[in-house]
Design an enzyme around this catalytic site. Structure first.
Site, short mmCIF file in Angstrom:
data_model
loop_
_atom_site.label_atom_id
_atom_site.label_comp_id
_atom_site.label_asym_id
_atom_site.label_seq_id
_atom_site.Cartn_x
_atom_site.Cartn_y
_atom_site.Cartn_z
N GLU A 145 0.82 -1.22 0.00
CA GLU A 145 0.00 0.00 0.00
C GLU A 145 0.85 1.26 0.00
O GLU A 145 0.57 2.20 -0.75
CB GLU A 145 -0.94 -0.01 1.20
CG GLU A 145 -2.06 -1.03 1.10
CD GLU A 145 -2.93 -1.12 2.33
OE1 GLU A 145 -3.92 -1.86 2.29
OE2 GLU A 145 -2.62 -0.45 3.34
N HIS A 178 -10.32 1.74 0.32
CA HIS A 178 -10.78 0.84 1.37
C HIS A 178 -12.27 0.55 1.31
O HIS A 178 -12.77 -0.30 2.06
CB HIS A 178 -10.39 1.39 2.75
CG HIS A 178 -8.94 1.18 3.07
ND1 HIS A 178 -7.94 1.90 2.48
CD2 HIS A 178 -8.33 0.31 3.91
CE1 HIS A 178 -6.77 1.50 2.95
NE2 HIS A 178 -6.98 0.53 3.80
#
Length: 288
Positions: A145, A178
């Site tokens: 990420e 997300h």
């Protein structure tokens, strides 16, 4: 003058567009397998490990394609990605120390409960290092990420936006990403309202964290800084404020005070402990 203005706008839109495409590609790589199991199933985790491994090679291609070629004449792609050796020791420890100050309250709770003793036990590390969920949460997810959303995206934004704007825009890609967890929650039976609430909460705190992480990368220019910091934050989790209310009055006052003290100290130390000179970080393609 007008042509230069419109060219700058176009260049900025292209950079933002490439960031968007990179974010979509990263998320698509996670869902390409169409696994019948939830995200914590070993089969799903292993397949997604494969995806993010390939993204480590694909993501820099987006950065290279979108960077102004004059920037690549001043610095190598590795340097722009934050893969540098100069100032590495400071990059490993100082942002982590800064983040530990922010978590002074939760750390004091671990000391008070005796949970910290687990870290000295060999079985604790063996159990975790053979646990796919732990490896995902503490190693693979922070690494992939941060590499995708900070190392490969932030330089694209910094080349066309003021630093403050770039640091604020960058985490929006990270936060929105997300929301893909919402689809999984609905798939496995969670009602829409609950799934939406959880996803909105995740969006909020991941965006706040993403802003902090982007700022650290912008100031230090080191990928390891944000990877280690992200792994630590995943380990600590979201502070359990409600647990403080269960303590006796004297302990409650002390722990609450440490929460406040940690935040105030973090605010005062944020800029000096991320001073670019500490990390030998002085790029000429944007103003630090």
């Amino acid at each position: 003058m007008d042509l230069d203005f419109f060219k700058a706008i176009l260049d900025c839109l292209i950079s933002v567009g490439i960031c968007f495409l990179l974010s979509v590609t990263y998320l698509a790589s996670l869902h390409i397998w169409n696994s019948p199991y939830n995200r914590d199933h070993p089969s799903t985790i292993k397949k997604r490990f494969t995806s993010v491994f390939f993204m480590l090679f694909i993501a820099p291609c987006f950065l290279y394609a979108g960077l102004n070629k004059s920037i690549l004449e001043e610095a190598s792609l590795l340097e722009i990605l934050g893969l540098r050796t100069k100032g590495l020791l400071q990059a490993i420890f100082m942002p982590l120390f800064l983040t530990m100050i922010l978590f002074l309250g939760p750390i004091s709770m671990e000391l008070y409960s005796g949970l910290y003793k687990l870290y000295t036990e060999e079985s604790y590390w063996y159990r975790n290092l053979t646990n796919l969920i732990w490896i995902r949460n503490h190693i693979v997810a922070p690494f992939s990420e941060e590499f995708t959303y900070r190392s490969c995206m932030l330089p694209l934004l910094l080349q066309c936006l003021p630093p403050v704007t770039a640091v604020l825009v960058n985490p929006l890609f990270f936060g929105v990403a997300h929301f893909h967890h919402m689809q999984e929650r609905l798939k496995f039976g969670m009602d829409v309202k609950t799934a939406l609430k959880i996803s909105c909460f995740q969006f909020t705190y991941t965006t706040i964290f993403g802003t902090y992480s982007a700022y650290i990368f912008y100031r230090t220019g080191h990928f390891l800084s944000i990877f280690i910091m992200h792994a630590f934050c995943n380990h600590m989790g979201f502070p359990d404020i409600m647990e403080v209310t269960t303590y006796k009055k004297s302990k409650k006052i002390i722990i609450s005070g440490l929460f406040v003290l940690g935040f105030i100290a973090w605010c005062f130390l944020l800029k000096p402990l991320t001073e670019p000179a500490w990390y030998y970080h002085s790029p000429t393609w944007y103003n630090v």
